[in-house]
Design a protein around this motif. Structure first.
Motif, PDB file in Angstrom:
ATOM      1  N   UNK A 102      47.115  50.432  60.064  1.00  0.00           N
ATOM      2  CA  UNK A 102      45.769  50.196  59.219  1.00  0.00           C
ATOM      3  C   UNK A 102      45.832  50.026  58.109  1.00  0.00           C
ATOM      4  N   UNK A 103      47.072  50.432  57.401  1.00  0.00           N
ATOM      5  CA  UNK A 103      47.316  50.435  56.365  1.00  0.00           C
ATOM      6  C   UNK A 103      46.667  49.007  55.580  1.00  0.00           C
ATOM      7  N   UNK A 104      46.808  49.228  53.794  1.00  0.00           N
ATOM      8  CA  UNK A 104      46.457  48.863  52.978  1.00  0.00           C
ATOM      9  C   UNK A 104      47.142  48.485  52.244  1.00  0.00           C
ATOM     10  N   UNK A 105      47.450  47.727  51.446  1.00  0.00           N
ATOM     11  CA  UNK A 105      48.131  47.452  50.584  1.00  0.00           C
ATOM     12  C   UNK A 105      47.767  47.928  48.984  1.00  0.00           C
ATOM     13  N   UNK A 106      48.623  48.002  48.321  1.00  0.00           N
ATOM     14  CA  UNK A 106      47.728  48.804  46.878  1.00  0.00           C
ATOM     15  C   UNK A 106      47.231  47.785  45.653  1.00  0.00           C
ATOM     16  N   UNK A 107      47.293  46.334  46.149  1.00  0.00           N
ATOM     17  CA  UNK A 107      47.191  45.192  45.483  1.00  0.00           C
ATOM     18  C   UNK A 107      45.502  44.829  45.601  1.00  0.00           C
ATOM     19  N   UNK A 108      45.215  45.176  47.609  1.00  0.00           N
ATOM     20  CA  UNK A 108      44.248  45.137  47.527  1.00  0.00           C
ATOM     21  C   UNK A 108      43.162  46.725  47.178  1.00  0.00           C
ATOM     22  N   UNK A 109      43.447  47.693  47.328  1.00  0.00           N
ATOM     23  CA  UNK A 109      42.743  48.224  46.460  1.00  0.00           C
ATOM     24  C   UNK A 109      42.467  48.396  45.091  1.00  0.00           C
ATOM     25  N   UNK A 110      43.472  47.625  43.960  1.00  0.00           N
ATOM     26  CA  UNK A 110      43.254  47.579  42.981  1.00  0.00           C
ATOM     27  C   UNK A 110      42.608  46.169  42.609  1.00  0.00           C
ATOM     28  N   UNK A 111      42.582  44.980  43.469  1.00  0.00           N
ATOM     29  CA  UNK A 111      41.740  44.321  43.140  1.00  0.00           C
ATOM     30  C   UNK A 111      40.069  44.427  43.682  1.00  0.00           C
ATOM     31  N   UNK A 112      39.780  46.008  44.882  1.00  0.00           N
ATOM     32  CA  UNK A 112      38.429  46.051  45.413  1.00  0.00           C
ATOM     33  C   UNK A 112      38.068  47.206  43.878  1.00  0.00           C
ATOM     34  N   UNK A 113      39.174  47.700  43.765  1.00  0.00           N
ATOM     35  CA  UNK A 113      38.363  48.836  42.414  1.00  0.00           C
ATOM     36  C   UNK A 113      37.941  48.275  41.139  1.00  0.00           C
ATOM     37  N   UNK A 114      38.862  47.324  40.891  1.00  0.00           N
ATOM     38  CA  UNK A 114      38.658  46.232  39.407  1.00  0.00           C
ATOM     39  C   UNK A 114      37.068  45.650  39.961  1.00  0.00           C
ATOM     40  N   UNK A 115      36.975  45.390  40.939  1.00  0.00           N
ATOM     41  CA  UNK A 115      35.860  44.320  41.657  1.00  0.00           C
ATOM     42  C   UNK A 115      34.135  45.035  40.890  1.00  0.00           C
ATOM     43  N   UNK A 116      34.974  46.439  42.233  1.00  0.00           N
ATOM     44  CA  UNK A 116      33.862  47.688  42.148  1.00  0.00           C
ATOM     45  C   UNK A 116      32.778  48.134  40.679  1.00  0.00           C
ATOM     46  N   UNK A 117      33.910  48.122  39.670  1.00  0.00           N
ATOM     47  CA  UNK A 117      33.848  48.626  38.511  1.00  0.00           C
ATOM     48  C   UNK A 117      33.280  47.498  38.009  1.00  0.00           C
ATOM     49  N   UNK A 118      34.158  46.699  38.020  1.00  0.00           N
ATOM     50  CA  UNK A 118      32.991  45.285  36.840  1.00  0.00           C
ATOM     51  C   UNK A 118      31.851  44.814  37.014  1.00  0.00           C
ATOM     52  N   UNK A 119      31.617  44.768  38.647  1.00  0.00           N
ATOM     53  CA  UNK A 119      30.277  44.404  39.157  1.00  0.00           C
ATOM     54  C   UNK A 119      29.149  45.381  39.094  1.00  0.00           C
ATOM     55  N   UNK A 120      29.589  46.963  38.693  1.00  0.00           N
ATOM     56  CA  UNK A 120      28.508  47.672  38.840  1.00  0.00           C
ATOM     57  C   UNK A 120      28.651  47.428  37.001  1.00  0.00           C
ATOM     58  N   UNK A 121      29.425  47.487  36.054  1.00  0.00           N
ATOM     59  CA  UNK A 121      29.129  47.495  34.774  1.00  0.00           C
ATOM     60  C   UNK A 121      28.278  45.866  34.702  1.00  0.00           C
ATOM     61  N   UNK A 122      28.988  44.871  34.867  1.00  0.00           N
ATOM     62  CA  UNK A 122      27.758  43.243  34.609  1.00  0.00           C
ATOM     63  C   UNK A 122      26.807  43.655  35.100  1.00  0.00           C
ATOM     64  N   UNK A 123      25.487  44.439  36.079  1.00  0.00           N
ATOM     65  CA  UNK A 123      25.344  44.316  36.577  1.00  0.00           C
ATOM     66  C   UNK A 123      24.192  45.425  35.907  1.00  0.00           C
ATOM     67  N   UNK A 124      24.628  46.123  34.942  1.00  0.00           N
ATOM     68  CA  UNK A 124      23.687  47.738  34.845  1.00  0.00           C
ATOM     69  C   UNK A 124      23.273  47.214  33.203  1.00  0.00           C
ATOM     70  N   UNK A 125      21.992  48.425  33.272  1.00  0.00           N
ATOM     71  CA  UNK A 125      20.840  48.391  31.714  1.00  0.00           C
ATOM     72  C   UNK A 125      21.277  49.113  31.076  1.00  0.00           C
ATOM     73  N   UNK A 126      22.078  48.570  30.137  1.00  0.00           N
ATOM     74  CA  UNK A 126      22.601  49.514  28.813  1.00  0.00           C
ATOM     75  C   UNK A 126      21.685  50.257  28.086  1.00  0.00           C
TER      76      UNK A 126
END
Length: 208
Positions: free
Chosen positions: A12-36
């Motif tokens: 059931x383990x996920x690869x480090x690459x999967x974590x990197x992609x998910x983490x960076x995508x989540x952070x980018x999505x939040x920043x791109x949709x944020x009202x600054x």
């Protein structure tokens, strides 16, 4: 079914690459949709706070406490790099003796508010850092600041919690991830720190 017939459990383990992609995508999505807009407000308030010689107080728990201390370092020196001519800033989690004294004598929920009640002056600024926005000591700090006539900001994650309503200006990143919430505290702080440094001439040499 005997032990020899038990099927192996799938990995059931996920690869480090999967974590990197998910983490960076989540952070980018939040920043791109944020009202600054509230970040602009905080940046300009801090510039004026610096110019007027007023104080900034910062508090948080755990990783947010470490971020508060980091931000204070940037404000006390990094935004100016001229000794004695930066923003007066207090990281309220920084003094372990004070925090343990207050936690022991008055309760953990009072460790920040008690410091504010002694150190702060009207028209100072309080910046709270919180993932959940529901920490009792954060809410008490906001209450103490308002009693002193201090403007309050909060960099918050998840739903924003009670602090989202309590602060004057919430900087709320709606993401259910504590690590990204704490990263975004520093993203905001570093953006503002670089902007203050680029505009330090307005403080250090206002004739220019």
């Amino acid at each position: 079914m005997n032990s020899e017939q038990i099927m192996p459990v799938a990995d059931q383990t996920t690869s480090l690459e999967d974590h990197i992609v998910r983490y960076s995508n989540d952070m980018t999505r939040v920043m791109n949709n944020f009202d600054w807009t509230p970040v602009h407000e905080l940046a300009h308030d801090l510039l004026k706070c610096w110019k007027d010689g007023r104080q900034l107080f910062i508090c948080g728990n755990g990783g947010s406490a470490a971020n508060a201390i980091h931000i204070a370092n940037d404000c006390l020196y990094g935004i100016s790099k001229v000794v004695g001519q930066a923003l007066k800033c207090h990281a309220l989690p920084a003094n372990g003796a004070v925090m343990t004294c207050l936690a022991n004598d008055t309760g953990y929920d009072q460790i920040f508010s008690t410091q504010i009640s002694v150190l702060a002056n009207p028209n100072d600024i309080l910046l709270v850092l919180s993932g959940s926005g529901n920490s009792p000591n954060i809410l008490e700090a906001i209450k103490a600041a308002k009693n002193k006539g201090i403007k309050t900001y909060g960099i918050l994650g998840y739903s924003g919690g009670k602090a989202k309503i309590a602060v004057d200006t919430p900087i709320h990143f709606h993401i259910d991830d504590m690590q990204i919430s704490e990263d975004l505290q520093m993203v905001v702080a570093h953006i503002i720190s670089q902007w203050l440094y680029d505009n330090k001439h307005l403080i250090l040499d206002p004739k220019k």
